[in-house]
Design a protein around this motif. Structure first.
Motif, PDB file in Angstrom:
ATOM      1  N   ARG A 149      31.532  14.316  80.487  1.00 20.32           N
ATOM      2  CA  ARG A 149      30.594  14.336  81.599  1.00 20.32           C
ATOM      3  C   ARG A 149      30.021  12.936  81.826  1.00 20.32           C
ATOM      4  NH1 ARG A 149      26.176  18.865  80.856  1.00 20.32           N
ATOM      5  NH2 ARG A 149      26.427  18.254  78.668  1.00 20.32           N
ATOM      6  N   GLY A 150      29.873  12.592  83.097  1.00 15.76           N
ATOM      7  CA  GLY A 150      29.359  11.271  83.438  1.00 15.76           C
ATOM      8  C   GLY A 150      30.460  10.291  83.788  1.00 15.76           C
ATOM      9  N   PHE A 151      31.725  10.670  83.533  1.00 11.21           N
ATOM     10  CA  PHE A 151      32.822   9.783  83.890  1.00 11.21           C
ATOM     11  C   PHE A 151      32.893   9.689  85.409  1.00 11.21           C
ATOM     12  CE2 PHE A 151      37.242   8.559  84.590  1.00 11.21           C
ATOM     13  CZ  PHE A 151      37.383   7.541  83.657  1.00 11.21           C
ATOM     14  N   PRO A 152      33.001   8.489  85.971  1.00  2.00           N
ATOM     15  CA  PRO A 152      32.910   8.339  87.429  1.00  2.00           C
ATOM     16  C   PRO A 152      34.147   8.872  88.156  1.00  2.00           C
ATOM     17  CG  PRO A 152      33.416   6.236  86.401  1.00  2.00           C
ATOM     18  CD  PRO A 152      33.121   7.197  85.279  1.00  2.00           C
ATOM     19  N   LEU A 153      33.927   9.277  89.398  1.00  2.37           N
ATOM     20  CA  LEU A 153      34.996   9.656  90.316  1.00  2.37           C
ATOM     21  C   LEU A 153      35.901  10.755  89.754  1.00  2.37           C
ATOM     22  CD1 LEU A 153      36.023   6.105  91.606  1.00  2.37           C
ATOM     23  CD2 LEU A 153      34.584   7.793  92.769  1.00  2.37           C
ATOM     24  N   ARG A 154      35.293  11.807  89.197  1.00  2.00           N
ATOM     25  CA  ARG A 154      36.106  12.904  88.661  1.00  2.00           C
ATOM     26  C   ARG A 154      36.908  13.577  89.769  1.00  2.00           C
ATOM     27  NH1 ARG A 154      33.196  15.236  84.025  1.00  2.00           N
ATOM     28  NH2 ARG A 154      34.789  16.825  83.896  1.00  2.00           N
ATOM     29  N   VAL A 155      36.438  13.445  91.031  1.00  3.29           N
ATOM     30  CA  VAL A 155      37.154  14.065  92.137  1.00  3.29           C
ATOM     31  C   VAL A 155      38.554  13.497  92.308  1.00  3.29           C
ATOM     32  CG1 VAL A 155      36.337  12.446  93.902  1.00  3.29           C
ATOM     33  CG2 VAL A 155      36.887  14.795  94.552  1.00  3.29           C
ATOM     34  N   VAL A 156      38.778  12.281  91.786  1.00  5.60           N
ATOM     35  CA  VAL A 156      40.115  11.689  91.859  1.00  5.60           C
ATOM     36  C   VAL A 156      41.132  12.572  91.134  1.00  5.60           C
ATOM     37  CG1 VAL A 156      41.511   9.700  91.177  1.00  5.60           C
ATOM     38  CG2 VAL A 156      39.223   9.358  92.129  1.00  5.60           C
ATOM     39  N   GLY A 157      40.698  13.235  90.054  1.00  3.71           N
ATOM     40  CA  GLY A 157      41.599  14.135  89.339  1.00  3.71           C
ATOM     41  C   GLY A 157      42.097  15.262  90.216  1.00  3.71           C
ATOM     42  N   VAL A 158      41.220  15.793  91.070  1.00  2.00           N
ATOM     43  CA  VAL A 158      41.629  16.855  91.995  1.00  2.00           C
ATOM     44  C   VAL A 158      42.633  16.316  93.007  1.00  2.00           C
ATOM     45  CG1 VAL A 158      40.820  18.505  93.723  1.00  2.00           C
ATOM     46  CG2 VAL A 158      39.405  18.010  91.701  1.00  2.00           C
ATOM     47  N   GLY A 208      58.582  17.967  91.596  1.00  5.77           N
ATOM     48  CA  GLY A 208      59.307  16.761  91.229  1.00  5.77           C
ATOM     49  C   GLY A 208      58.614  16.015  90.104  1.00  5.77           C
ATOM     50  N   ALA A 209      59.307  15.006  89.569  1.00  5.86           N
ATOM     51  CA  ALA A 209      58.765  14.249  88.431  1.00  5.86           C
ATOM     52  C   ALA A 209      57.481  13.525  88.808  1.00  5.86           C
ATOM     53  CB  ALA A 209      59.815  13.265  87.924  1.00  5.86           C
ATOM     54  N   ALA A 210      57.423  12.959  90.015  1.00  6.94           N
ATOM     55  CA  ALA A 210      56.234  12.219  90.431  1.00  6.94           C
ATOM     56  C   ALA A 210      55.023  13.140  90.516  1.00  6.94           C
ATOM     57  CB  ALA A 210      56.486  11.538  91.772  1.00  6.94           C
ATOM     58  N   ALA A 211      55.207  14.347  91.075  1.00  3.51           N
ATOM     59  CA  ALA A 211      54.100  15.293  91.185  1.00  3.51           C
ATOM     60  C   ALA A 211      53.607  15.726  89.810  1.00  3.51           C
ATOM     61  CB  ALA A 211      54.532  16.511  92.009  1.00  3.51           C
ATOM     62  N   ILE A 212      54.536  15.920  88.872  1.00  3.68           N
ATOM     63  CA  ILE A 212      54.150  16.299  87.509  1.00  3.68           C
ATOM     64  C   ILE A 212      53.340  15.184  86.857  1.00  3.68           C
ATOM     65  CG2 ILE A 212      55.069  16.690  85.183  1.00  3.68           C
ATOM     66  CD1 ILE A 212      55.207  19.145  86.827  1.00  3.68           C
ATOM     67  N   LEU A 213      53.810  13.945  86.968  1.00  4.91           N
ATOM     68  CA  LEU A 213      53.109  12.820  86.356  1.00  4.91           C
ATOM     69  C   LEU A 213      51.704  12.678  86.924  1.00  4.91           C
ATOM     70  CD1 LEU A 213      53.158  10.396  84.473  1.00  4.91           C
ATOM     71  CD2 LEU A 213      54.193   9.055  86.320  1.00  4.91           C
ATOM     72  N   LEU A 214      51.578  12.776  88.245  1.00  8.36           N
ATOM     73  CA  LEU A 214      50.255  12.662  88.862  1.00  8.36           C
ATOM     74  C   LEU A 214      49.341  13.797  88.412  1.00  8.36           C
ATOM     75  CD1 LEU A 214      51.230  11.612  92.499  1.00  8.36           C
ATOM     76  CD2 LEU A 214      50.155  10.184  90.750  1.00  8.36           C
ATOM     77  N   ALA A 215      49.869  15.012  88.296  1.00  4.84           N
ATOM     78  CA  ALA A 215      49.047  16.140  87.862  1.00  4.84           C
ATOM     79  C   ALA A 215      48.588  15.976  86.419  1.00  4.84           C
ATOM     80  CB  ALA A 215      49.823  17.448  88.031  1.00  4.84           C
ATOM     81  N   VAL A 216      49.444  15.444  85.553  1.00  2.00           N
ATOM     82  CA  VAL A 216      49.050  15.205  84.159  1.00  2.00           C
ATOM     83  C   VAL A 216      47.926  14.170  84.102  1.00  2.00           C
ATOM     84  CG1 VAL A 216      49.827  14.258  81.949  1.00  2.00           C
ATOM     85  CG2 VAL A 216      51.267  15.888  83.179  1.00  2.00           C
ATOM     86  N   ILE A 217      48.077  13.083  84.860  1.00  2.00           N
ATOM     87  CA  ILE A 217      47.010  12.078  84.915  1.00  2.00           C
ATOM     88  C   ILE A 217      45.732  12.698  85.474  1.00  2.00           C
ATOM     89  CG2 ILE A 217      46.302   9.888  85.961  1.00  2.00           C
ATOM     90  CD1 ILE A 217      49.272   9.096  85.993  1.00  2.00           C
ATOM     91  N   GLY A 218      45.887  13.546  86.500  1.00  2.00           N
ATOM     92  CA  GLY A 218      44.725  14.222  87.058  1.00  2.00           C
ATOM     93  C   GLY A 218      44.043  15.130  86.056  1.00  2.00           C
ATOM     94  N   SER A 219      44.820  15.817  85.213  1.00  3.13           N
ATOM     95  CA  SER A 219      44.241  16.677  84.183  1.00  3.13           C
ATOM     96  C   SER A 219      43.436  15.862  83.181  1.00  3.13           C
ATOM     97  CB  SER A 219      45.354  17.456  83.471  1.00  3.13           C
ATOM     98  OG  SER A 219      46.042  18.299  84.366  1.00  3.13           O
ATOM     99  N   VAL A 220      43.998  14.740  82.737  1.00  2.19           N
ATOM    100  CA  VAL A 220      43.272  13.875  81.807  1.00  2.19           C
ATOM    101  C   VAL A 220      41.976  13.389  82.444  1.00  2.19           C
ATOM    102  CG1 VAL A 220      43.365  11.699  80.535  1.00  2.19           C
ATOM    103  CG2 VAL A 220      45.381  13.184  80.609  1.00  2.19           C
ATOM    104  N   TRP A 221      42.057  13.033  83.708  1.00  2.00           N
ATOM    105  CA  TRP A 221      40.881  12.531  84.429  1.00  2.00           C
ATOM    106  C   TRP A 221      39.804  13.618  84.523  1.00  2.00           C
ATOM    107  CZ3 TRP A 221      41.660   7.640  87.186  1.00  2.00           C
ATOM    108  CH2 TRP A 221      40.509   7.149  87.772  1.00  2.00           C
ATOM    109  N   LEU A 222      40.217  14.833  84.875  1.00  5.22           N
ATOM    110  CA  LEU A 222      39.257  15.933  85.010  1.00  5.22           C
ATOM    111  C   LEU A 222      38.624  16.329  83.683  1.00  5.22           C
ATOM    112  CD1 LEU A 222      41.216  18.183  87.527  1.00  5.22           C
ATOM    113  CD2 LEU A 222      39.045  17.024  87.969  1.00  5.22           C
ATOM    114  N   LEU A 223      39.346  16.111  82.584  1.00  6.95           N
ATOM    115  CA  LEU A 223      38.839  16.509  81.267  1.00  6.95           C
ATOM    116  C   LEU A 223      38.087  15.387  80.559  1.00  6.95           C
ATOM    117  CD1 LEU A 223      41.916  18.566  80.006  1.00  6.95           C
ATOM    118  CD2 LEU A 223      39.762  19.438  80.919  1.00  6.95           C
ATOM    119  N   MET A 224      37.831  14.303  81.269  1.00  2.46           N
ATOM    120  CA  MET A 224      37.008  13.238  80.708  1.00  2.46           C
ATOM    121  C   MET A 224      35.593  13.762  80.439  1.00  2.46           C
ATOM    122  SD  MET A 224      38.472  10.295  80.217  1.00  2.46           S
ATOM    123  CE  MET A 224      39.889   9.287  80.679  1.00  2.46           C
TER     124      MET A 224
END
Length: 779
Positions: free
Chosen positions: A490-499, A472-488
Motif C-alpha cells: 500500500r502506498g505504491f504510486p500509480l497502482r492503476v497502471v497495473g489495471v 499472445g506472449a506480449a499480453a501475458i507478459l504485460l499482465a504478469v507485470i500488471g499483477s506484480v504492480w497491483l500486488l505492491m
C-alpha cells in the motif's frame, strides 16, 4: 546467488524453445565466459553491473548446456525407426501404477534387458495389454512385478494443434522411449512378484495402499479422491468430479499440492519436537527444534515419494530442505532464496519440468504468496491476510491459466476459502492416517462427499468460469507485470497502471475474417476427422473425432482448441455418419459449446443425439449462405436414412463450401457407392481442396472421382502408423499423378486453409512451431 540460480533456470527454459539441439562446437565459449568469475567486485556501479551481467550470461549458458546435454542423452534412448511395428522381446519391471479401463490395462515398463538380437537398449516404454474379447476384465499387471513380454512398439507421436497437449514432450520428460502393446503370442511370463529394487518396492506399496482404499470404501463416490490425496493417483477421480474441481479452481487441492506436503511436514515436525523435549537425554545431545526440523524434512520426503514425486511435492520438499538448513545453522531463513534454490533443484533433476503446467502453477502460486506475505512492514491481521493471499494467488495465476487452459474460475476464491481448510486440515490428514487405521477412510470420504456436492453445485453456475481466447506472449507478459504492480505494498504510486497493463489480456483483438472469405482448419485428432469452418460471423464444425476408453477427442482436443481460437459458439454442427472416429466427441462438444443446429448421417435413435436440439438428417439439396460463402450438402440423397441397404460409410454427409472459384469438398467416409452417386447426380464436385474420403482408404477416392474433382490440395486425416494402413499407396499415387499438394495430419498437425477470391493459402502447424523432440517420422 539468486541471480545465478534464476539465470541458470532461464538457460534451461531457452533450450526447450529450440527447434533443434545446438551443435556442440559452441561449447568452446564456456571457458571464455567463465573468466568473468575471476573478476573482483567493483565499487564503480556501471562496472559492477557489467560484471553481474556477465555472471548472469555465464549462468544462462551453463543452464542451456546442461539441458542440451540431458536432452541429447534422452533422445538417444528413443526406439530406432526400423524397429517400429516389429516384435521385440523384453524383460523388465512394471513402474508406477497400472491403469485399467474397458479396453485393457496401461502401464509404464522399465526395461532391464532386450532379448531380441540387434535391438538397441531401451530404458522405459509405455505398454497396453488389451483384454481378450469376452474375457472378464480383471487386472493381471501389478506395480513392482518383473515380466517378460513380446511387444510391438512405435516412437512417441501425438496430435499437434495450437495450445494443445504435447504428448511427445510429456513422454520425453518421463523418459518414455516408445509406446506399444503386449503380444499374447508367445504368452507373457511373470518372472517375479516383486523386483528387489527400491523403486519397485515404493510402486508396489503405492498400489497396495490404493487397493486397500478401494476395498475399504467399496463404491463410495469419492474413493478416487482419497486415493489421489494419499498416493497421487489422479486417474482414479471420475471425470464429472474432476470437471467440477477444475471449474471451481480447487483441482490443485485434489492432487498432491505443496500445501499438503507442508502441512504433513509441519505436523510431523511439531510432534517430533514435542516428544523430543520430554526426552531429556536426547534433548541434551540435539535441540528439540533441530530434531523437529529433521523429522519434518523426512516426513516431506516420505510423502513426496509415496505420492509419485510430482513437481509441486518436489518444490515444497526442496524449499523445506533449504529453510531447515538455514534454521539448523541458526541463520535467518530467506523464503525467496529457498524458492530460487527449489527452482534450481527441480530443473537440475528434470530440465523438462518447464514444459508442464504444474511447474508454472506451483512456482507461480508460491511466488505470489511470498510476495504478499514476507518483507512487508505492516502485516495484516489473520483474516485480512488470508483474503490477501487468496486474491494474490488468483491474480497471479490468471494469466497462466488463460494461456494454458483458456479459462479462469470466477468462484475459485470462495471455493478455495472453504475447500482449503476442509481438504488440508481434515480430509488429507484422515486419509493419510487411514493407511494405519482404514476405518478413518470412511470419515475422510464422508467429509469429501459433503464438500464435493457443494463444489458440484458451484461448478454448475453459469458464471462459474470465464472463458477467453488464448492470449499472445506480449499480453501475458504485460499482465504478469500488471499483477506484480497491483500486488505492491500500500502506498505504491500509480497502482492503476497495473489495471491498464491487464487490458490486452482482458480485451484481446478480434481475429476477424472479411465477408466473402472463409477459413477451414483440419484439426489434428489422430485417427479421425474434425474440421472447423469459419466465416466473418459464423462457425461450423464438421465431425468431432473419436471417443476413447476414458475420454474423447471432443473434450481433449476440439473444445480446448475452439476456446483457444475464440470460438465461443457454433452456428451449426455436422456429424457425417455413425462411426466412432467421426462422432465420438459429439456429446462433449454439445455439452461445452453452445450449438445452433445439427445435421447428421446417423440413425435417428442414436444415443449420441440425446443432447442435440432438433437434429436433422443430411440430405442432398440443403443449402445456405453465410457472409457471402456458399454451403451445400451434396449427398446422401433425400430419404436415404429410411432405407436399410446402405453401409454406414455411405450415409456420410458430403459438404461443399465455396467462395468465387475456390471451394472445399469434404466427403466423410463415403466409399465407392457414395462417390458414384455424386458423379451420377450431376453435382459440381470440382474443388480446390479435398479432404480425402475415408482417410485415404482404397475403398474411396476411386479414379473417376479423383479425376472429376481434380483438387490442388488433398488432405488425409489419420493417426500416426494407424492399424488400417491409411492412406493407401495407390490412393496417394492417384492424387500425386494429378499434381495435387498432399497434406497429412499425422505429419503436419493442424492444417489451415484461407479461402478468398484471390486464391487459397495452406499452412501446417507442426512445422511452424517445431521443437527438438518433434522428430521427423517416415510413414
Amino acid at each position: 546467488m539468486r541471480l545465478i540460480l534464476i539465470a541458470f533456470c532461464l538457460g534451461i527454459w531457452l533450450l526447450q524453445q529450440q527447434a533443434a539441439l545446438p551443435p556442440t562446437r559452441w561449447l568452446w565459449a564456456l571457458p571464455l565466459l567463465s573468466g568473468i568469475l575471476l573478476l573482483p567486485r567493483f565499487t564503480h556501479p556501471p562496472s559492477e553491473i557489467m560484471r553481474l551481467g556477465g555472471v548472469a550470461l555465464l549462468s544462462v549458458a551453463l543452464g542451456f548446456a546442461w539441458a542440451a546435454w540431458r536432452a541429447d542423452a534422452r533422445l538417444a534412448e528413443r526406439l530406432p525407426d526400423h524397429w517400429q511395428g516389429v516384435d521385440v522381446e523384453i524383460v523388465g519391471v512394471v513402474s508406477d501404477l497400472p491403469h485399467a479401463n474397458v479396453r485393457g490395462e496401461r502401464f509404464v515398463f522399465d526395461v532391464e534387458r532386450v532379448l531380441t538380437p540387434g535391438v538397441s537398449a531401451i530404458r522405459r516404454v509405455q505398454l497396453t495389454r488389451y483384454w481378450p474379447r469376452g474375457a472378464d476384465p480383471r487386472p493381471t499387471i501389478h506395480a513392482g512385478e518383473r515380466w517378460q513380454f513380446t511387444v510391438r512398439l512405435k516412437r512417441p507421436n501425438g496430435t499437434h494443434n495450437p495450445h494443445g497437449f504435447d504428448l511427445e514432450a510429456w513422454m520425453l520428460e518421463r523418459g518414455i522411449a516408445a509406446s506399444g502393446y503386449v503380444r499374447e503370442t508367445p504368452p507373457p511370463q511373470r518372472l517375479d512378484a516383486r523386483a528387489a529394487t527400491p523403486a519397485a518396492w515404493i510402486d508396489a506399496a503405492r498400489e497396495g495402499i490404493c487397493s486397500r482404499i478401494f476395498a475399504t470404501l467399496d463404491d463410495a463416490p469419492y474413493a478416487g479422491v482419497i486415493s489421489a490425496l494419499v498416493i497421487g493417483d489422479q486417474r482414479s477421480i471420475p471425470h464429472p468430479q474432476w470437471r467440477s474441481f477444475t471449474r471451481t479452481g480447487v483441482n490443485h487441492l485434489l492432487s498432491i499440492s505443496g500445501l499438503h506436503v507442508t502441512m504433513i511436514a509441519a505436523l510431523a515436525g511439531w510432534m517430533a519436537a514435542f516428544g523430543w523435549r520430554r526426552w531429556p537425554r536426547a534433548a541434551e545431545r540435539l535441540p528439540a527444534r533441530q530434531a523437529g526440523l529433521a523429522v519434518a524434512v523426512l516426513a516431506a520426503l516420505g510423502y513426496a515419494l509415496l505420492a509419485g514425486f510430482q513437481v509441486p511435492a518436489q518444490r515444497t520438499l526442496f524449499m523445506l530442505v533449504v529453510l531447515a538448513l538455514a534454521l539448523w545453522g541458526r541463520r535467518e531463513p530467506r523464503p525467496f532464496s529457498a524458492l530460487a534454490w527449489a527452482l534450481f533443484a527441480v530443473l537440475l533433476l528434470d530440465p523438462w519440468a518447464v514444459l508442464s503446467a504444474g511447474f508454472w502453477l506451483s512456482f507461480g502460486a508460491m511466488a505470489a504468496i511470498l510476495w504478499v506475505s514476507f518483507g512487508r512492514i505492516d502485516l495484516p491481521e489473520k483474516l485480512r491476510g488470508w483474503v490477501t493471499v487468496q486474491a494474490a494467488v488468483t491474480l497471479a495465476l490468471a494469466p497462466a491459466l488463460l494461456l494454458l487452459f483458456q479459462q479462469v474460475s470466477i468462484v475459485s476464491p470462495l471455493a478455495n476459502a472453504v475447500a482449503i481448510p476442509v481438504v488440508s486440515w481434515l480430509v488429507t490428514p484422515l486419509a493419510l492416517l487411514g493407511v494405519a487405521a482404514p476405518p478413518l477412510w470412511h470419515l475422510s470420504a464422508w467429509l469429501m462427499e459433503g464438500l464435493g456436492q457443494g463444489l458440484m453445485w458451484a461448478s454448475g453456475l453459469p458464471w462459474a468460469v470465464a472463458v477467453r481466447p488464448a492470449p499472445g506472449a506480449a499480453a501475458i507478459l504485460l499482465a504478469v507485470i500488471g499483477s506484480v504492480w497491483l500486488l505492491m505494498p500500500r502506498g505504491f504510486p500509480l497502482r492503476v497502471v497495473g489495471v491498464v497493463l491487464w487490458l490486452p489480456l482482458l480485451l484481446p483483438p478480434a481475429d476477424e475474417l472479411a465477408a466473402g472469405t472463409f477459413r477451414a482448419e483440419v484439426i489434428d485428432v489422430g485417427q479421425g476427422t474434425a474440421i472447423l469452418i469459419r466465416t466473418a460471423d459464423h462457425a461450423l464444425l464438421y465431425d468431432t473425432g473419436a471417443a476413447f476408453a476414458d475420454s474423447d477427442a471432443g473434450e481433449r482436443i476440439i473444445v480446448p482448441y475452439l476456446r483457444a481460437a475464440g470460438v465461443d459458439a457454433l452456428s451449426g454442427l455436422i456429424v457425417s455418419h455413425d462411426d466412432n472416429d467421426h462422432s465420438g466427441g459429439l456429446q462433449s462438444v454439445l455439452r461445452d459449446i453452445p450449438t445452433g443446429w445439427l445435421l447428421h448421417g446417423m440413425p435417428a435413435g442414436s444415443r449420441l443425439l440425446r443432447d442435440a436440439i432438433a437434429p436433422r438428417h443430411c440430405a442432398r439439396g440443403q443449402r445456405w449462405q453465410w457472409n457471402g460463402v456458399q454451403f451445400a450438402v451434396l449427398n446422401p440423397p433425400a430419404g436415404a436414412h429410411l432405407k436399410g441397404n446402405r453401409r454406414d460409410n455411405d450415409f456420410s454427409c458430403v459438404l461443399k463450401v465455396s467462395v468465387g472459384e475456390h471451394s472445399l469438398l469434404v466427403t466423410g467416409d463415403a466409399e465407392r457407392r457414395g462417390e458414384l452417386e455424386l458423379l451420377e447426380s450431376g453435382a459440381d464436385v470440382v474443388a480446390t481442396v479435398l479432404v480425402a474420403g475415408h482417410h485415404g482408404s482404397r475403398s474411396s477416392s476411386m479414379a473417376e472421382f479423383v479425376e472429376r474433382v481434380r483438387p490442388r490440395h488433398v488432405v488425409f486425416t489419420m493417426g500416426y502408423r494407424n492399424r488400417f494402413g491409411h492412406p493407401h499407396s495407390q490412393v496417394v499415387a492417384r492424387f500425386r499423378d494429378l499434381g495435387a499438394n498432399i497434406l497429412r495430419s499425422d505429419r503436419g498437425g493442424l492444417i489451415r486453409f484461407e479461402f478468398g477470391e484471390a486464391g487459397v493459402v495452406a499452412a501446417e502447424y507442426r512445422p511452424s512451431l517445431r521443437r527438438y523432440w518433434h522428430a521427423d517420422f517416415s510413414p
